[in-house]
Design a protein around this motif. Sequence first.
Motif, PDB file in Angstrom:
ATOM      1  N   LEU A 136      27.143  23.233  31.482  1.00  0.00           N
ATOM      2  CA  LEU A 136      27.144  23.706  30.101  1.00  0.00           C
ATOM      3  C   LEU A 136      28.320  23.036  29.394  1.00  0.00           C
ATOM      4  CD1 LEU A 136      25.801  25.693  28.101  1.00  0.00           C
ATOM      5  CD2 LEU A 136      27.318  27.466  28.977  1.00  0.00           C
ATOM      6  N   VAL A 137      28.014  22.084  28.528  1.00  0.00           N
ATOM      7  CA  VAL A 137      29.080  21.296  27.900  1.00  0.00           C
ATOM      8  C   VAL A 137      29.613  21.961  26.634  1.00  0.00           C
ATOM      9  CG1 VAL A 137      28.348  19.111  28.898  1.00  0.00           C
ATOM     10  CG2 VAL A 137      27.348  19.861  26.741  1.00  0.00           C
ATOM     11  N   VAL A 138      28.806  22.804  26.003  1.00  0.00           N
ATOM     12  CA  VAL A 138      29.257  23.589  24.849  1.00  0.00           C
ATOM     13  C   VAL A 138      28.831  25.032  25.087  1.00  0.00           C
ATOM     14  CG1 VAL A 138      29.182  23.932  22.349  1.00  0.00           C
ATOM     15  CG2 VAL A 138      29.021  21.612  23.300  1.00  0.00           C
ATOM     16  N   ASP A 139      29.793  25.920  25.159  1.00  0.00           N
ATOM     17  CA  ASP A 139      29.517  27.330  25.476  1.00  0.00           C
ATOM     18  C   ASP A 139      30.085  28.222  24.379  1.00  0.00           C
ATOM     19  OD1 ASP A 139      28.750  29.627  26.799  1.00  0.00           O
ATOM     20  OD2 ASP A 139      30.311  29.521  28.341  1.00  0.00           O
ATOM     21  N   GLN A 140      29.545  29.428  24.291  1.00  0.00           N
ATOM     22  CA  GLN A 140      30.077  30.463  23.397  1.00  0.00           C
ATOM     23  C   GLN A 140      30.283  31.724  24.243  1.00  0.00           C
ATOM     24  OE1 GLN A 140      30.841  29.309  20.524  1.00  0.00           O
ATOM     25  NE2 GLN A 140      29.618  27.433  20.684  1.00  0.00           N
ATOM     26  N   PRO A 141      31.306  31.746  25.064  1.00  0.00           N
ATOM     27  CA  PRO A 141      31.462  32.827  26.040  1.00  0.00           C
ATOM     28  C   PRO A 141      31.684  34.206  25.426  1.00  0.00           C
ATOM     29  CG  PRO A 141      33.430  31.443  25.981  1.00  0.00           C
ATOM     30  CD  PRO A 141      32.391  30.743  25.169  1.00  0.00           C
ATOM     31  N   HIS A 142      32.149  34.252  24.162  1.00  0.00           N
ATOM     32  CA  HIS A 142      32.466  35.551  23.566  1.00  0.00           C
ATOM     33  C   HIS A 142      31.562  35.906  22.389  1.00  0.00           C
ATOM     34  CE1 HIS A 142      35.962  35.317  26.109  1.00  0.00           C
ATOM     35  NE2 HIS A 142      36.387  34.214  25.496  1.00  0.00           N
TER      36      HIS A 142
END
Length: 409
Positions: A136-142
């Motif tokens: 996953l090269v671009v994540d939005q963990p929050h």
Amino acid sequence: MAGLRRKLKFLVTLMTVNLFIFILVFHRGGQDKGHNKVLVPSKRFWSKLAPSQAYWNRQQQRLDLQHNPILAASNSNNTSDDDDVRPVPDWLNDTGLNPDPCQPDYRVTTHVKDYNSLPPRFKDFLLYMRCRSYSLVVDQPHVCQKTRTGEPPFLLLAVKSLAPHFDRRQAIRQSWGRAGVLANRTVVTVFLLGNTTAVDHHPDLSEMLRYENAHHRDILQWDYRDSFFNLTVKEVLFLDWMTTRCPGAQFIFKGDDDVFVNTLRILAFLKGLSGPRARDLFVGDVITNAGPNRNKKVKYFIPESLFVGTYPPYAGGGGYLYSGDLARRLHGASQHVPLYPIDDVYTGMCLRKLALGPEKHKGFKTFDIEEKYRRNPCAYKGLMLVHSRTPQEMIQIWAWLNDPNLTCQ
């Protein structure tokens, strides 16, 4: 005369009682006889497995063997003289398999009889069919934690997109995919992307994507080739991300970036759901009694060497709505179903593994509405989804639906 009727009524009643007693005694006698007799099956419950000639079907047979202990035991090594009890055949043992599932599986070149004559998209899919793990090269963990209410989102909008579709994503942000609180419910939007590569003649848009994500923080991007056949990869990767990053989402809409979604109508529909109806929810524009298309000129073409049989009921991939609870179960079921090159069919296969099926809802118009109604704002009031619409049309329809002066009969 009255006395005669009373006598006749008494006789009918007496005969009915006698008949009931006779049936009861006969039934019990039959049961007693059954208890004294041992019933021996005439043949084995599990029949001997025979390999399918279609490659996908054979992969499903292997997975069924791995995840079904009864089936595995019935085909385990056994020296019995019974002709139906044999060692596990070589075609089920999957010998010679590379332990790294994301390395190209060149065995398919000989296991699929017409491999050399298949279009390049099939060859690419078959070589990497076993791979389900991409970085996953671009994540939005929050993204699901930083809601205004501080609670998990009520509705998660997961939109399948391609890197060049900047205008579609922006139109969705300004219309039906606007994140925040809508109708007193928390809505979160994410866009699902893979990599557009030079192999597919795409320009390098990485800098523009970085700028877009820095501004909106709603892009998820995995390092895999974003192609039509890899939409199934996008499906399983999203389910994996959802169970990790957004497990508390109550409901999920998943669809394409060229559909218009009446988010207000969806929220109103979900408001009245509870219990098993809410827990097992999966609604969309359902297709039944379908099978693989054998026409080589269409993009949905599937050769007989890959798959034989009929498709389970499935919702058209333009968009469908389902519960977060079911999404978590689909994530588990997907581990037991080989990847299939058509993502909405694949989701129907996973539903079938859960002994469930999609529910058809007339509010999903994946094949559009009549042309004469397309400029009528009231035509969209009771709908959940319409396919397809341009970015400009999305913004226009959303403005119609949010106009306080709009009155519909």
